[in-house]
Scaffold this motif. Structure first.
Motif, short mmCIF file in Angstrom:
data_model
loop_
_atom_site.label_atom_id
_atom_site.label_comp_id
_atom_site.label_asym_id
_atom_site.label_seq_id
_atom_site.Cartn_x
_atom_site.Cartn_y
_atom_site.Cartn_z
N ARG A 198 9.60 30.15 -33.90
CA ARG A 198 10.14 29.87 -32.54
C ARG A 198 10.92 31.06 -32.16
O ARG A 198 10.70 31.45 -30.80
CB ARG A 198 11.44 28.71 -32.71
CG ARG A 198 10.90 27.25 -32.58
CD ARG A 198 11.96 26.35 -32.51
NE ARG A 198 11.61 24.84 -32.92
CZ ARG A 198 12.39 23.83 -32.87
NH1 ARG A 198 13.63 24.05 -32.43
NH2 ARG A 198 12.08 22.86 -33.21
N GLY A 199 11.62 31.97 -33.11
CA GLY A 199 12.20 32.97 -32.63
C GLY A 199 11.22 34.02 -32.20
O GLY A 199 11.71 34.71 -31.25
N TRP A 200 10.19 34.19 -32.96
CA TRP A 200 9.11 35.08 -32.37
C TRP A 200 8.58 34.88 -31.15
O TRP A 200 8.59 35.81 -30.23
CB TRP A 200 8.02 35.22 -33.56
CG TRP A 200 7.03 36.08 -33.03
CD1 TRP A 200 6.72 37.46 -33.04
CD2 TRP A 200 5.91 35.83 -31.98
NE1 TRP A 200 5.49 37.71 -32.48
CE2 TRP A 200 5.10 36.96 -31.87
CE3 TRP A 200 5.44 34.60 -31.56
CZ2 TRP A 200 3.94 37.04 -30.97
CZ3 TRP A 200 4.16 34.53 -30.72
CH2 TRP A 200 3.34 35.72 -30.39
N LEU A 201 8.29 33.73 -30.85
CA LEU A 201 7.90 33.21 -29.51
C LEU A 201 8.75 33.39 -28.61
O LEU A 201 8.65 34.10 -27.46
CB LEU A 201 7.63 31.68 -29.53
CG LEU A 201 6.65 31.16 -28.48
CD1 LEU A 201 5.60 32.01 -27.74
CD2 LEU A 201 6.60 29.72 -28.40
N ARG A 202 10.23 33.26 -28.77
CA ARG A 202 11.36 33.71 -27.65
C ARG A 202 11.36 35.03 -27.66
O ARG A 202 11.65 35.51 -26.38
CB ARG A 202 12.59 32.92 -28.35
CG ARG A 202 13.84 33.43 -27.38
CD ARG A 202 14.59 34.19 -28.35
NE ARG A 202 15.13 33.90 -29.46
CZ ARG A 202 15.44 34.34 -30.53
NH1 ARG A 202 15.83 35.71 -30.44
NH2 ARG A 202 16.14 33.85 -31.68
N ASN A 203 11.37 35.85 -28.53
CA ASN A 203 11.29 37.32 -28.45
C ASN A 203 10.31 37.78 -27.72
O ASN A 203 10.28 38.68 -26.75
CB ASN A 203 11.45 38.04 -29.91
CG ASN A 203 12.82 37.94 -30.33
OD1 ASN A 203 13.71 37.92 -29.84
ND2 ASN A 203 12.86 37.64 -31.90
N TYR A 204 9.11 37.02 -27.93
CA TYR A 204 7.87 37.58 -27.03
C TYR A 204 7.91 37.46 -25.55
O TYR A 204 7.72 38.33 -24.83
CB TYR A 204 6.56 36.98 -27.76
CG TYR A 204 5.36 37.37 -26.99
CD1 TYR A 204 4.60 38.50 -26.89
CD2 TYR A 204 4.82 36.28 -25.89
CE1 TYR A 204 3.77 38.93 -26.34
CE2 TYR A 204 3.52 36.75 -25.49
CZ TYR A 204 3.00 37.74 -25.58
OH TYR A 204 1.88 38.49 -24.89
N ILE A 205 8.22 36.04 -25.33
CA ILE A 205 8.45 35.82 -23.91
C ILE A 205 9.74 36.46 -23.16
O ILE A 205 9.55 37.09 -22.34
CB ILE A 205 8.67 34.32 -23.59
CG1 ILE A 205 7.43 33.34 -24.38
CG2 ILE A 205 9.15 34.07 -22.29
CD1 ILE A 205 7.88 31.87 -24.41
N GLY A 206 10.82 36.55 -23.88
CA GLY A 206 11.89 37.46 -23.37
C GLY A 206 11.63 38.83 -23.36
O GLY A 206 11.88 39.43 -22.19
N GLY A 207 10.77 39.62 -24.07
CA GLY A 207 10.49 40.93 -24.01
C GLY A 207 9.37 41.21 -22.95
O GLY A 207 9.52 42.04 -22.30
N THR A 208 8.47 40.39 -22.77
CA THR A 208 7.61 40.61 -21.74
C THR A 208 8.16 40.31 -20.44
O THR A 208 7.80 41.20 -19.35
CB THR A 208 6.44 39.32 -21.88
OG1 THR A 208 5.73 39.65 -23.17
CG2 THR A 208 5.46 39.57 -20.78
N LEU A 209 8.97 39.30 -20.25
CA LEU A 209 9.69 39.21 -18.84
C LEU A 209 10.42 40.30 -18.90
O LEU A 209 10.61 40.63 -17.48
CB LEU A 209 10.66 37.99 -18.81
CG LEU A 209 9.61 36.59 -18.93
CD1 LEU A 209 10.73 35.33 -19.10
CD2 LEU A 209 8.87 36.41 -17.46
#
Length: 271
Positions: free
Chosen positions: A37-48
């Motif tokens: 979940r942490g990785w997915l959140r970082n990926y979405i947040g970083g991309t945005l």
């Protein structure tokens, strides 16, 4: 100690709920283990963060303020910017492994992180932050410099970023256009510092993501003339000479180790 570690987990869980809850159906991410979940959140947040800040930045300096900050022939083509986005987005899943692993180590008590500023007091927090930033600045300077000086590292990693070597090929989108391992290596000092000096957890995470904004800033070719900040004027010289201005936030490391070249002096030579 257990209560302190619980606070770290509670904080990252809250970040997960906010970001993932706002962007994905719960059934897609709720079954995932906490780490993923942490990785997915970082990926979405970083991309945005990368896309939204890059688009707004380019709209402002290239269209709303066209010919104000940069001459027309210094504005990069859409093709160049799209290539930078492509390189950055291929690397983004790997970039996001670093804050995810960092959070894992913090949550398991392997670092010197503390969850609340009140745990140490504000004055001590500021001292720790200053030491942390000095370590990060020193580490990024030498990591960046070695990526140039060690030929295999430059050839197979850092050269991907240095195809952008003129004003009209640099843009805010070039800020994250690296080989994945190159980008991770240059951010690693942020994590190494956690083992050397006490650091506020939220501040650490914020600084990792501020990197995306800072790297966009230093690739827009607009010299802010704020001493001793290592702004875009200095970094543009780095992209044209390859041997100067390796620093990150400030000019101090380049000044100390003899690699500083001032953009105002360069302009004077041209005149």
């Amino acid at each position: 100690m257990e209560d302190q570690l619980r606070l770290f987990v509670d904080e990252t869980s809250w970040y997960n709920d906010v970001v993932l809850g706002a962007t994905l159906p719960e059934k897609w991410w709720a079954p995932l283990p906490h780490f993923y979940r942490g990785w997915l959140r970082n990926y979405i947040g970083g991309t945005l963060l990368y896309m939204v800040s890059g688009i707004l930045w380019c709209l402002y300096i290239y269209y709303l303020k066209r010919n104000v900050y940069l001459p027309k022939d210094a504005i990069p083509t859409r093709k160049a910017m799209l290539l930078q986005i492509k390189v950055a987005m291929k690397a983004m899943p790997w970039y996001c492994a670093l804050p995810t692993i960092s959070e894992y180590m913090i949550e398991h008590g392997w670092t010197k992180c503390f969850p609340r500023i009140s745990d140490v007091g504000f004055a001590e927090y500021l001292c720790y932050m200053a030491v942390y930033l000095i370590i990060v600045e020193f580490g990024i300077y030498w990591m960046h410099r070695e990526l140039h000086d060690i030929k295999p590292l430059y050839k197979y990693l850092h050269a991907t970023h240095h195809i952008y070597n003129k004003q009209n090929t640099l843009s805010p989108f070039a800020g994250l256009a690296f080989h994945p391992l190159d980008g991770i290596l240059q951010a690693v000092p942020h994590v190494i510092a956690l083992f050397l000096v006490p650091m506020h957890f939220t501040s650490h995470i914020a600084l990792l993501f501020i990197e995306a904004l800072w790297t966009a800033n230093i690739h827009d070719c607009i010299h802010g003339k704020i001493w001793p900040v290592m702004g875009a004027g200095y970094h543009t010289i780095h992209h044209t000479t390859y041997r100067h201005n390796y620093g990150h936030y400030t000019i101090w490391m380049d000044w100390m180790f003899g690699t500083l070249r001032d953009p105002l002096e360069e302009d004077g030579k041209k005149i």
